[in-house]
Design an enzyme around this catalytic site. Structure first.
Site, short mmCIF file in Angstrom:
data_model
loop_
_atom_site.label_atom_id
_atom_site.label_comp_id
_atom_site.label_asym_id
_atom_site.label_seq_id
_atom_site.Cartn_x
_atom_site.Cartn_y
_atom_site.Cartn_z
N CYS A 19 2.15 -1.20 -4.95
CA CYS A 19 1.40 -1.17 -3.71
C CYS A 19 1.99 -2.23 -2.78
CB CYS A 19 -0.10 -1.38 -3.95
SG CYS A 19 -0.57 -2.96 -4.67
N ARG A 30 -4.55 -2.67 -5.56
CA ARG A 30 -4.44 -1.32 -6.13
C ARG A 30 -3.54 -1.22 -7.34
NH1 ARG A 30 -2.75 1.20 -0.51
NH2 ARG A 30 -1.81 -0.87 -0.48
N ASP A 40 -5.98 1.23 1.22
CA ASP A 40 -5.87 -0.20 0.96
C ASP A 40 -7.27 -0.81 1.09
OD1 ASP A 40 -5.42 -2.89 1.02
OD2 ASP A 40 -3.80 -2.81 2.48
P1 4NP Z 1 -2.77 -4.09 -2.30
O1 4NP Z 1 -3.73 -4.68 -1.15
O2 4NP Z 1 -1.52 -3.59 -1.59
O3 4NP Z 1 -3.58 -2.97 -2.88
O4 4NP Z 1 -2.51 -5.21 -3.25
C1 4NP Z 1 -3.27 -5.65 -0.24
C2 4NP Z 1 -3.39 -6.98 -0.54
C3 4NP Z 1 -2.96 -7.93 0.36
C4 4NP Z 1 -2.42 -7.55 1.57
C5 4NP Z 1 -2.30 -6.21 1.87
C6 4NP Z 1 -2.73 -5.26 0.96
N1 4NP Z 1 -2.01 -8.52 2.52
O5 4NP Z 1 -1.55 -8.14 3.61
O6 4NP Z 1 -2.09 -9.73 2.25
#
Ligand code: 4NP
Length: 153
Positions: free
Chosen positions: A8, A14, A122
């Site tokens: 991800c 995720r 997300d």
């Molecule tokens: P992930 O969610 O891609 O599912 O781990 C996110 C966690 C952090 C960020 C973006 C998506 N961020 O921009 O910090």
């Protein structure tokens, strides 16, 4: 041995859930399952507390995981690379060196809804409900992946 990587953006919401869920379904199988992020924001961090919590409610402990970045070498290491959304797909396939690398990259929800290219949303900036929803989607997808890899469960 099948080696599967979940990817991800941050590797804290995720893909750690996808890793934990698939591991829980394939603990008897001869597989390697890992996760990574296309972004570098959270390298070395534990999964988001909301991911840890929803996994725990479902009997899965993901608290030992630590975020890392997706590397081009992951194309050599893994047989299947499941991405969570279209942006991850673009970012990962942009690093592919050849058609072999690119063919390893799959949208995880295409396991449930083939060819629809649906995103696992997300949940980072949302509330707890988003995490519950993501867990359910990933559980469904991982159930199908696990059955393919180990039909006898
Ligand atoms: P992930 O969610 O891609 O599912 O781990 C996110 C966690 C952090 C960020 C973006 C998506 N961020 O921009 O910090």
């Amino acid at each position: 041995m099948t080696k599967i990587l979940m990817v991800c953006l941050g590797n804290i919401c995720r893909s750690p859930l996808a890793e934990g869920i698939l591991k829980s379904k394939l603990f008897r199988a001869n597989v390697v399952i890992d996760s990574a992020g296309t972004g570098a924001y959270h390298i070395g961090e534990k999964p988001d507390n909301r991911s840890i919590a929803i996994a725990k409610i479902n009997g899965i402990d993901i608290s030992d995981q630590r975020a890392r970045k997706f590397l081009v070498e992951d194309f050599d290491e893994f047989d299947l690379i499941y991405v969570m959304d279209n942006e991850n797909y673009r970012d990962v396939t942009a690093m592919a060196r050849n058609i072999n690398d690119k063919a390893k990259v799959k949208m995880i929800l295409n396991e449930v809804f083939p060819k629809d290219n649906l995103d696992v949303p997300d949940p980072y900036l949302g509330g707890d409900y988003g995490f519950k929803n993501v867990f359910k989607m990933l559980d469904e997808a991982c159930e199908i992946i696990a059955k393919k890899i180990n039909p006898n469960g």
